[in-house]
Design an enzyme around this catalytic site. Structure first.
Site, PDB file in Angstrom:
ATOM      1  N   CYS A 134      -3.335   1.206   6.811  1.00 55.39           N
ATOM      2  CA  CYS A 134      -3.713   0.776   8.144  1.00 55.39           C
ATOM      3  C   CYS A 134      -4.136   1.881   9.196  1.00 55.39           C
ATOM      4  CB  CYS A 134      -2.398   0.034   8.658  1.00 55.39           C
ATOM      5  SG  CYS A 134      -1.420  -0.873   7.760  1.00 55.39           S
ATOM      6  N   GLU A 163       3.782  -4.482  12.569  1.00 48.89           N
ATOM      7  CA  GLU A 163       2.733  -3.329  12.160  1.00 48.89           C
ATOM      8  C   GLU A 163       1.873  -3.988  11.350  1.00 48.89           C
ATOM      9  OE1 GLU A 163       0.501  -0.915  10.908  1.00 48.89           O
ATOM     10  OE2 GLU A 163       1.930  -0.272   9.525  1.00 48.89           O
ATOM     11  N   LEU A 164       0.727  -4.357  12.113  1.00 50.64           N
ATOM     12  CA  LEU A 164      -0.393  -5.080  11.456  1.00 50.64           C
ATOM     13  C   LEU A 164      -1.740  -4.136  11.059  1.00 50.64           C
ATOM     14  CD1 LEU A 164       0.236  -8.159  13.802  1.00 50.64           C
ATOM     15  CD2 LEU A 164       1.310  -7.808  11.500  1.00 50.64           C
ATOM     16  N   GLU A 198     -11.631  -5.175   9.942  1.00 51.82           N
ATOM     17  CA  GLU A 198     -10.826  -3.968   9.224  1.00 51.82           C
ATOM     18  C   GLU A 198     -11.129  -4.200   7.706  1.00 51.82           C
ATOM     19  OE1 GLU A 198      -6.460  -2.076   8.510  1.00 51.82           O
ATOM     20  OE2 GLU A 198      -6.662  -4.340   8.696  1.00 51.82           O
ATOM     21  N   ASN A 243       0.787  -1.082  -0.027  1.00 51.38           N
ATOM     22  CA  ASN A 243      -0.056  -0.215   0.152  1.00 51.38           C
ATOM     23  C   ASN A 243       0.884   1.022   0.059  1.00 51.38           C
ATOM     24  OD1 ASN A 243       0.663  -0.770   2.649  1.00 51.38           O
ATOM     25  ND2 ASN A 243      -1.112   0.356   3.539  1.00 51.38           N
ATOM     26  N   LYS A 267      11.553  -8.845   1.581  1.00 48.49           N
ATOM     27  CA  LYS A 267      10.600  -9.643   0.783  1.00 48.49           C
ATOM     28  C   LYS A 267       9.450  -8.607   0.485  1.00 48.49           C
ATOM     29  CE  LYS A 267       7.116 -13.063   0.133  1.00 48.49           C
ATOM     30  NZ  LYS A 267       6.250 -12.227  -0.564  1.00 48.49           N
ATOM     31  N   HIS A 268       9.170  -7.955  -0.693  1.00 49.50           N
ATOM     32  CA  HIS A 268       8.205  -7.155  -0.776  1.00 49.50           C
ATOM     33  C   HIS A 268       7.028  -7.789  -1.233  1.00 49.50           C
ATOM     34  CE1 HIS A 268       6.504  -3.285  -0.772  1.00 49.50           C
ATOM     35  NE2 HIS A 268       7.372  -2.454  -1.670  1.00 49.50           N
ATOM     36  N   GLY A 289       1.830  -5.971   7.549  1.00 52.24           N
ATOM     37  CA  GLY A 289       0.829  -6.536   6.842  1.00 52.24           C
ATOM     38  C   GLY A 289      -0.284  -7.057   7.566  1.00 52.24           C
ATOM     39  N   SER A 290      -0.703  -8.186   7.136  1.00 56.48           N
ATOM     40  CA  SER A 290      -2.092  -8.696   7.675  1.00 56.48           C
ATOM     41  C   SER A 290      -1.645  -9.456   9.191  1.00 56.48           C
ATOM     42  CB  SER A 290      -2.497  -9.668   7.100  1.00 56.48           C
ATOM     43  OG  SER A 290      -1.761 -10.802   6.841  1.00 56.48           O
TER      44      SER A 290
END
Length: 458
Positions: A264, A230-231, A361, A133, A156-157, A208-209
């Site tokens: 987020c 950071e989720l 979310e 994002n 790893k993107h 991410g998730s």
């Protein structure tokens, strides 16, 4: 076919594919990162590393328009917003170039045992798993503090932004970073797990998730490796009866619809006092109606596509399920016909606690609006969440806003402003939103050995 594809979400056309990296390439990258960590580059004076960050900031500025266009084409961000993302990346690089040496200075600790201080040393090779994002900003949040500290990073993107990932690695190398300092890897989740298990890796950072965060944390925990996560977020946007209503509506709509709602820290749950609820909802709806949906490269567009067809379809199912469970579809709620991944800006009301949407979310342009009576109800609703990332409070009484901010259970709260970011401010959350902090002085100390040294009797 490679899982790493650059697909324009405004047209759903594949622009380019990238092959996955071989096991041999990954092993070579890990070994180079490990050897770099053993060298004077990582363990020696900070000056050579911060010079790379200075150069990187200049390179980003010089290629800003190119970088912005690639991001907009690859994940659908409005061109203006992509330019903003590129600009903050240069700012973060410069921030750590200018402040890292101070942050890494030894800190004295008064004690009766003698002369004592804490030194900061690089922890070692890190694995970073980052989302699509903010395809440059997410990488820079990891790179800048860790390059300054001396930690090599294997990154790893997300599979849908390989062009951005490749460009970022290219910039880091052009800025003078040695091989191993930052390596982009097109790899699977299984390969990430293998890297974390390797003795040459000392930590992992993920944005991410929940599912991805849980998997990385579980693997890192198994091997006793340090992590930061950071989720997701389900941020509240509190609108009090004494606020500037027009400003709250303006900022609220932007806070929900920026980046097509795929942030987020985007405002997702709007909590409005009853006395102004009807007026807020009327103006808020008008702001959603005014959005111009279209090509993110068109400067007049105000709402672009979601990042992928799967993201759009997931969001559509969430809205459909929320309405089936009793929520009111106040506005929007439809996939927009055509080849792109577009979804109407949407407002849901009357969401009860037994509706799954209450805790979910919604990663897209969907706002939930709740009505409350007083400050205690605001706090109760705000904290009744699995997440705890950020939030905003709009009020004409700053003292009241501060009291509410202190009671809201999140990592960040902004008063009379939507959630924002800055290189000098710590970023992170609590609960299922993750743990650890990025940016500021806190970010550079997440992956360092905070070593105590004591000289007895001094």
């Amino acid at each position: 076919m490679s899982a790493y594809q650059s697909v324009n979400p405004a047209t759903n056309k594949v622009m380019k594919t990238w092959p996955a990296h071989s096991d041999e390439y990954v092993e070579s990258a890990l070994e180079k990162a490990w050897q770099l960590w053993q060298s004077d580059w990582s363990r020696g004076p900070v000056q050579p590393r911060i010079q790379v960050l200075h150069k990187l900031a200049d390179l980003i500025d010089s290629r800003a328009e190119e970088l912005a266009k690639v991001a907009s084409l690859e994940m659908g961000k409005l061109l203006k917003q992509s330019r903003g993302e590129v600009a903050i990346c240069a700012q973060i690089a410069r921030y750590y170039a200018e402040h890292a040496e101070k942050f890494l200075q030894p800190v004295p600790y008064p004690t009766e045992l003698g002369d004592a201080w804490v030194e900061y040393h690089p922890l070692g090779v890190l694995v970073a798993v980052e989302p699509w994002n903010f395809p440059y900003y997410q990488l820079m949040r990891v790179l800048a503090p860790n390059l300054a500290a001396g930690n090599p990073v294997l990154a790893k993107h997300a599979a849908i932004v390989p062009h951005c990932a490749s460009l970022f690695e290219e910039l880091v190398r052009e800025a003078g970073a040695p091989e191993g300092a930052w390596t982009n890897l097109f790899i699977s989740s299984d390969k990430v797990a293998e890297l974390i298990a390797d003795d040459r890796v000392q930590g992992a950072a993920l944005t991410g998730s929940e599912r991805a965060g849980s998997a990385v944390a579980q693997q890192a925990g198994k091997y006793l490796k340090k992590t930061t996560l950071e989720l997701g977020g389900n941020d509240v946007f509190v609108v009090l009866d004494d606020c500037d209503l027009d400003e709250a509506v303006k900022q609220g709509a932007q806070a929900r619809l920026s980046n097509a709602g795929q942030i987020c820290t985007a405002a997702k749950r709007f909590i409005v006092q009853r006395s102004i609820y009807d007026r807020f909802l009327e103006r808020f709806t008008a702001a959603f109606e005014a959005m111009k949906i279209g090509d993110p490269l068109d400067e007049s567009t105000t709402l672009g596509p979601l990042s992928s067809a799967s993201a759009r379809d997931t969001l559509a199912k969430q809205v459909e399920n929320a309405v089936k469970q009793g929520a009111t579809l106040h506005y929007g709620g439809k996939v927009i016909d055509g080849p792109g991944c577009f979804y109407q800006p949407t407002i849901l009301t009357n969401i009860t606690r037994d509706n799954p949407a209450y805790f979910e979310e919604f990663f897209g342009p969907v706002a939930q609006v709740y009505v409350v009576e007083n400050d205690d109800e605001i706090v109760k609703l705000a904290n009744d969440s699995h997440y705890g990332l950020g939030g905003a409070v709009f009020t004409g009484d700053i003292a009241r806003g501060k009291r509410l901010a202190s009671r809201i259970e999140t990592g960040m709260v902004f008063i009379n402003s939507a959630s924002d970011t800055a290189a000098e401010l710590p970023f992170g959350g609590i609960k299922r939103s993750g743990y650890g902090r990025e940016l500021s002085d806190l970010g550079i100390k997440e992956f360092v050995n905070q070593k105590l040294v004591v000289v007895s009797g001094q």
